[in-house]
Motif scaffolding. Structure first.
Motif, PDB file in Angstrom:
ATOM      1  N   GLU A 151      -2.691  10.033  -4.690  1.00  0.00           N
ATOM      2  CA  GLU A 151      -3.763   9.045  -4.741  1.00  0.00           C
ATOM      3  C   GLU A 151      -3.254   7.759  -4.113  1.00  0.00           C
ATOM      4  O   GLU A 151      -2.094   7.387  -4.291  1.00  0.00           O
ATOM      5  N   PRO A 152      -4.086   7.048  -3.355  1.00  0.00           N
ATOM      6  CA  PRO A 152      -3.638   5.778  -2.763  1.00  0.00           C
ATOM      7  C   PRO A 152      -3.447   4.717  -3.845  1.00  0.00           C
ATOM      8  O   PRO A 152      -4.153   4.702  -4.855  1.00  0.00           O
ATOM      9  N   ARG A 178       0.855  -1.185   0.000  1.00  0.00           N
ATOM     10  CA  ARG A 178       0.000   0.000   0.000  1.00  0.00           C
ATOM     11  C   ARG A 178       0.892   1.236   0.000  1.00  0.00           C
ATOM     12  O   ARG A 178       1.720   1.416   0.880  1.00  0.00           O
ATOM     13  N   ALA A 219       0.994   5.594  -0.463  1.00  0.00           N
ATOM     14  CA  ALA A 219       0.172   6.787  -0.345  1.00  0.00           C
ATOM     15  C   ALA A 219       0.905   7.957  -0.981  1.00  0.00           C
ATOM     16  O   ALA A 219       2.110   8.101  -0.852  1.00  0.00           O
TER      17      ALA A 219
END
Length: 41
Positions: free
Chosen positions: A14-15, A9, A11
């Protein structure tokens, strides 16, 4: 209980979640060069 999958993940503006089914991902480097002493001009 809700389990969070161990995906990558990231960041930024935009993720971004990279999953096994995600195709090629190009993560570039953004650099602010305005007023940089290393660049002529």
């Amino acid at each position: 209980m809700h389990t969070i999958k161990p995906y990558l993940r990231l960041a930024g503006l935009e993720p971004l979640v990279v999953r096994p089914e995600t195709n090629f991902v190009n993560v570039g480097e953004r650099t602010n060069v305005t007023g940089s002493k290393n660049l002529p001009g």
